[in-house]
Design an enzyme around this catalytic site. Structure first.
Site, PDB file in Angstrom:
ATOM      1  N   HIS A 127       0.829  -1.208   0.000  1.00  0.00           N
ATOM      2  CA  HIS A 127       0.000   0.000   0.000  1.00  0.00           C
ATOM      3  C   HIS A 127       0.862   1.257   0.000  1.00  0.00           C
ATOM      4  CE1 HIS A 127      -3.750  -1.977   0.214  1.00  0.00           C
ATOM      5  NE2 HIS A 127      -3.567  -2.516   1.400  1.00  0.00           N
ATOM      6  N   CYS A 186       0.308   1.965  -5.140  1.00  0.00           N
ATOM      7  CA  CYS A 186      -0.703   2.836  -5.754  1.00  0.00           C
ATOM      8  C   CYS A 186      -0.164   4.267  -5.853  1.00  0.00           C
ATOM      9  CB  CYS A 186      -1.980   2.860  -4.905  1.00  0.00           C
ATOM     10  SG  CYS A 186      -2.784   1.263  -4.861  1.00  0.00           S
TER      11      CYS A 186
END
Lengths: 211, 276
Positions: A127, A186
């Site tokens: 993440h 991301c």
């Protein structure tokens, strides 16, 4: 006499039991002939969905130095190493698997890619938030990414970085021949909602120390 | 000749008894909607699913730039319970399943606005990233509750037929079982009503069930079945435990009945030979 009578009743009952067992054997043979392969398929299917999850580092994973393949693989969802980037002060546990649940624990390793030391592409992701790879986009070309496993320590040097749409799956394609680490997260990191881009680093293996 | 026919009928009776046990157990458990709902209550399924859903929501929220506070009070426990029960009802009755997530979306947008305003920022719900996030949360709720609405709808139509088939099959098996038992008795009316053949059938069925249950336990790891999520897996494990318990009882009862019939036959047989 009474004991003899009892013995004869017991013997007679045992004879009935023996016939019952012969019936069972006959039924088992019929079932095996008619459904044998389906039964073994069903049993292996049940065992496939029987998962004893654990978070323990697999201590007996070994790399075959001739075939360059692991002799046994970690269970899906388990930690098998650590990933560190000194220049970004990143030190995260590395798990086999890439589900959202796994990614909450640390860095995920795509199950469709190779393992460190196998001479192929290793695809890892995490993440983009604090505590994970929030600062991956600050990484410089030439920085080292180190993967430490129970079977060895592997150092990769960053050669290229890219920002691509999340739908561009060929940006994380897997091949064999040259060991490369693809690590992505991301992008961007400072927006709300589901980030629709990916920041990707491409790193080549520069050092391998086997245990 | 009479003996051979009696043995054949006895063997067929074993198959009928096994089928009867299987149908009775399955009909009273897996094919019974009320039983399944009781298992959901026993497994605290609704509370666990609440937890599972929130965990799924967190998986998406962790990468959204928002805190977990935006996930508070998105849906009520009553709504969740109603949706889950609708899924079960849809499976057993074939009714069309629809799960509404509009309430969740609206509550989420409100929470996001509150959080973002606290930080002195703004948010554009027309933005692709935000729309994707909202969709992901709605989809996570739906998939956790029903796995897949279209799958439930297709299972429902098949399940209804299976339940009807099982009812018909049970009636047929009961009738055939009675007919065979009566035939055995008639054929052997002078030999203590063929109690020995009935004993053999009952013992064979009972032993087969117990041996099959044992072998299944040895070759599979039913206790650690993991399907869809932890909450669903827990329900499946409870149902399997219950099934195995019922199967064991059926096996033991049949075996004991068989032994009793056998002993009665042998006692009567002994008296018959003593008389003659």
């Amino acid at each position: 006499m009474h004991k003899k009578e009892n013995n004869s009743i017991i013997l007679a009952t045992i004879k009935h039991l023996i016939v019952a067992i012969m019936f069972i054997i006959l039924i088992a043979v019929i079932i095996f002939v008619l459904f044998g392969s389906r039964i073994s398929m069903a049993i292996s299917l049940i065992n496939k969905v029987s998962i004893d999850t654990s978070n323990v580092v697999l201590k007996d994973v070994k790399l075959n130095s001739i075939t360059k393949r692991l002799e046994s693989y970690p269970e899906y969802g388990t930690k098998y190493g650590d990933l560190s980037i000194d220049s970004l002060d990143v030190d995260l546990p590395l798990y086999y698997g890439d589900t959202l649940s796994i990614l909450r624990n640390g860095v995920g390793h795509s199950s469709g890619s190779y393992f460190p030391g196998e001479g192929g592409t290793i695809v890892c992701m995490a993440h983009n938030t604090i505590g994970y790879l929030y600062n991956l986009s600050d990484i410089e070309i030439g920085a080292n990414i180190v993967i430490t496993t129970t079977y060895g320590k592997f150092t990769y040097k960053v050669e290229e970085t890219k920002i691509v749409p999340e739908t561009q799956v060929d940006a994380v394609s897997v091949s064999h021949g040259e060991e490369m680490l693809i690590l992505y997260t991301c992008y961007p990191t400072n927006t709300f909602g589901h980030a629709t881009k990916r920041f990707i680093t491409y790193s080549k293996l520069v050092d391998a120390q086997y245990n | 000749m009479k003996k051979a026919i009696s043995y054949v009928l006895s063997f067929v009776l074993v198959l009928m008894l096994l089928s009867l046990c299987l149908l009775a157990i399955v009909k009273s458990t897996i094919l019974d909607e009320k039983y399944m709902i009781s298992k959901l209550e026993e497994a605290n399924y609704y509370e666990r699913m609440n937890g599972e859903i929130i965990e799924q929501f967190k998986n998406y929220t962790i990468q959204s730039g928002l805190s977990d506070e935006v996930l508070e009070n998105l849906f009520t426990e009553d709504k969740l319970k109603q949706d889950i029960n609708n899924v079960i009802d849809s499976i057993y009755t074939g009714k069309e399943l629809e799960i509404s997530t509009s309430e969740i979306r609206e509550n989420l947008k409100e929470n996001i606005l509150t959080e973002v305003e606290k930080e002195g920022k703004t948010v554009d719900f027309e933005d692709e990233a935000m729309e994707e996030y909202l969709k992901a949360i709605e989809s996570a709720y739906e998939s956790q509750v029903s796995y897949s609405t279209s799958t439930i709808n297709s299972i429902g139509s098949t399940f209804e037929k299976v339940i009807s088939l099982a009812q018909t099959a049970q009636i047929i098996v009961i009738v055939v079982t009675i007919v065979i038992a009566v035939l055995i008795i008639i054929l052997n009316i002078k030999q203590i009503f063929g109690l020995n053949y009935l004993a053999i059938s009952s013992m064979a069925s009972g032993l087969f069930i117990l041996i099959a249950k044992f072998l299944l336990g040895q070759s599979t790891d039913l206790k650690n079945i993991m399907l869809i999520n932890q909450a669903t897996s827990h329900v499946i494990q409870l149902v399997i435990e219950d099934l195995l318990a019922k199967v064991t009882i059926a096996g033991v009862v049949l075996l004991i009945i068989g032994l009793i019939f056998s002993i009665i036959y042998n006692l009567q047989n002994k008296k018959y030979f003593e008389k003659n």
